[in-house]
Motif scaffolding. Structure first.
Motif, mmCIF file in Angstrom:
data_model
loop_
_atom_site.group_PDB
_atom_site.id
_atom_site.type_symbol
_atom_site.label_atom_id
_atom_site.label_comp_id
_atom_site.label_asym_id
_atom_site.label_seq_id
_atom_site.Cartn_x
_atom_site.Cartn_y
_atom_site.Cartn_z
ATOM 1 N N ASP A 35 0.735 -1.252 -0.056
ATOM 2 C CA ASP A 35 -0.004 0.066 -0.049
ATOM 3 C C ASP A 35 0.895 1.229 -0.112
ATOM 4 O OD1 ASP A 35 -2.138 -1.417 0.120
ATOM 5 O OD2 ASP A 35 -2.650 -1.003 1.923
ATOM 6 N N ARG A 36 2.182 1.224 0.375
ATOM 7 C CA ARG A 36 3.145 2.295 0.403
ATOM 8 C C ARG A 36 3.971 2.484 -0.882
ATOM 9 N NH1 ARG A 36 1.231 1.273 5.017
ATOM 10 N NH2 ARG A 36 1.027 2.570 6.732
ATOM 11 N N LEU A 37 3.757 1.427 -1.900
ATOM 12 C CA LEU A 37 4.310 1.464 -3.128
ATOM 13 C C LEU A 37 4.475 2.847 -3.954
ATOM 14 C CD1 LEU A 37 5.849 -0.273 -5.146
ATOM 15 C CD2 LEU A 37 3.358 -0.579 -5.934
ATOM 16 N N PRO A 55 -4.035 1.660 -4.285
ATOM 17 C CA PRO A 55 -2.754 0.934 -4.228
ATOM 18 C C PRO A 55 -3.263 -0.402 -4.878
ATOM 19 C CG PRO A 55 -3.206 1.967 -2.312
ATOM 20 C CD PRO A 55 -4.491 2.388 -3.214
ATOM 21 N N PRO A 56 -2.281 -0.778 -5.902
ATOM 22 C CA PRO A 56 -2.536 -2.225 -6.459
ATOM 23 C C PRO A 56 -2.745 -3.488 -5.567
ATOM 24 C CG PRO A 56 -0.115 -1.285 -6.809
ATOM 25 C CD PRO A 56 -0.916 -0.460 -6.180
ATOM 26 N N GLY A 57 -2.117 -3.143 -4.283
ATOM 27 C CA GLY A 57 -2.115 -4.226 -3.394
ATOM 28 C C GLY A 57 -3.648 -4.418 -2.800
ATOM 29 N N MET A 58 -4.668 -3.847 -3.239
ATOM 30 C CA MET A 58 -5.909 -3.850 -2.875
ATOM 31 C C MET A 58 -6.828 -4.937 -3.573
ATOM 32 S SD MET A 58 -6.894 0.190 -1.811
ATOM 33 C CE MET A 58 -6.777 0.871 -0.254
ATOM 34 N N TRP A 64 -7.178 -7.476 -11.356
ATOM 35 C CA TRP A 64 -6.537 -6.255 -12.283
ATOM 36 C C TRP A 64 -6.456 -6.567 -13.741
ATOM 37 C CZ3 TRP A 64 -6.620 -1.784 -10.407
ATOM 38 C CH2 TRP A 64 -6.541 -1.455 -9.089
ATOM 39 N N ARG A 65 -6.178 -7.853 -14.005
ATOM 40 C CA ARG A 65 -6.038 -8.449 -15.378
ATOM 41 C C ARG A 65 -7.499 -7.986 -15.991
ATOM 42 N NH1 ARG A 65 -3.453 -12.703 -13.085
ATOM 43 N NH2 ARG A 65 -1.538 -12.714 -13.623
ATOM 44 N N ALA A 91 0.809 -4.812 -16.701
ATOM 45 C CA ALA A 91 2.016 -5.299 -15.811
ATOM 46 C C ALA A 91 2.350 -4.832 -14.661
ATOM 47 C CB ALA A 91 3.235 -5.174 -16.903
ATOM 48 N N TRP A 92 2.417 -3.579 -14.464
ATOM 49 C CA TRP A 92 2.450 -2.975 -13.112
ATOM 50 C C TRP A 92 1.558 -3.484 -12.059
ATOM 51 C CZ3 TRP A 92 0.456 0.872 -10.109
ATOM 52 C CH2 TRP A 92 1.228 1.048 -9.062
ATOM 53 N N LEU A 93 0.553 -3.404 -12.490
ATOM 54 C CA LEU A 93 -0.888 -3.664 -11.444
ATOM 55 C C LEU A 93 -0.683 -5.107 -11.060
ATOM 56 C CD1 LEU A 93 -3.654 -1.682 -13.061
ATOM 57 C CD2 LEU A 93 -2.826 -1.198 -10.867
ATOM 58 N N VAL A 94 -0.457 -5.957 -12.038
ATOM 59 C CA VAL A 94 -0.355 -7.259 -11.845
ATOM 60 C C VAL A 94 0.895 -7.667 -10.961
ATOM 61 C CG1 VAL A 94 0.005 -9.822 -12.798
ATOM 62 C CG2 VAL A 94 -1.685 -8.067 -13.664
ATOM 63 N N ALA A 95 2.013 -6.993 -11.292
ATOM 64 C CA ALA A 95 3.237 -7.313 -10.526
ATOM 65 C C ALA A 95 3.109 -6.935 -8.863
ATOM 66 C CB ALA A 95 4.384 -6.504 -10.996
ATOM 67 N N HIS A 96 2.250 -5.717 -8.609
ATOM 68 C CA HIS A 96 2.147 -5.418 -7.285
ATOM 69 C C HIS A 96 1.060 -5.502 -6.894
ATOM 70 C CE1 HIS A 96 6.036 -3.421 -7.694
ATOM 71 N NE2 HIS A 96 5.615 -3.035 -9.092
ATOM 72 N N ALA A 97 -0.088 -6.799 -7.402
ATOM 73 C CA ALA A 97 -1.276 -6.812 -6.986
ATOM 74 C C ALA A 97 -1.317 -7.576 -5.558
ATOM 75 C CB ALA A 97 -1.901 -8.089 -7.880
#
Length: 162
Positions: A35-37, A55-58, A64-65, A91-97
């Motif tokens: 969440d702090r990415l 944040p992508p971790g949500m 995300w895909r 790619a960024w969202l999936v990598a940081h999901a």
């Protein structure tokens, strides 16, 4: 049998964790750090034009895909982007999901506000609060979370409008 030394060790560890500013939840939940990415500039530019950049971790990677393949019908809005931008953001969202147990399940309609963890975190918010003119919906994080634009959703900084 009396286990006093073990208790002292636990207290010492808890004290150390507290003095470092780490909560036990942060240690147990990888998504707290996610969440702090720092946000990808393209993500901020493209998505913040319409809503808080979550944040992508949500969300889990599968959500995300799907979201990124459905941009022409993004919750009733055409949020289409050029293919290169879609590829970069996906790619960024999936990598940081989100990958923790809390986020792993795919929420209904891939909505953060329909996820079990979101509902648990907001169970004390009344139905009337979500309908306030200053709030309007559960997706309007910035209405209550003053630091939402920075990706900070700390419950100690919540101010619910009246």
């Amino acid at each position: 049998m009396f286990h006093r030394p073990r208790l002292d060790v636990r207290r010492g560890l808890c004290g150390l964790i507290a003095s470092l500013g780490l909560g036990t939840a942060a240690l147990a939940d990888d998504d707290q750090r996610a969440d702090r990415l720092p946000l990808l500039p393209t993500y901020r530019q493209e998505c913040a034009a319409c809503h808080v950049v979550y944040p992508p971790g949500m969300l889990p990677a599968a959500s995300w895909r799907r979201l990124m393949t459905q941009l022409p019908r993004h919750y009733g809005t055409d949020a289409s982007l050029d293919p290169a931008t879609v590829k970069e953001l996906s790619a960024w969202l999936v990598a940081h999901a989100g990958t923790s147990r809390r986020v792993r399940e795919e929420p209904a309609e891939d909505r953060i506000t329909r996820s079990a963890w979101f509902i648990r975190q907001h169970d004390e918010v009344s139905a009337a609060t979500w309908k306030l003119p200053a709030v309007k919906s559960a997706a309007n994080c910035a209405a209550c979370h003053a630091q939402a634009e920075k990706g900070d959703f700390n419950e100690h900084d919540v101010h619910i409008p009246r």
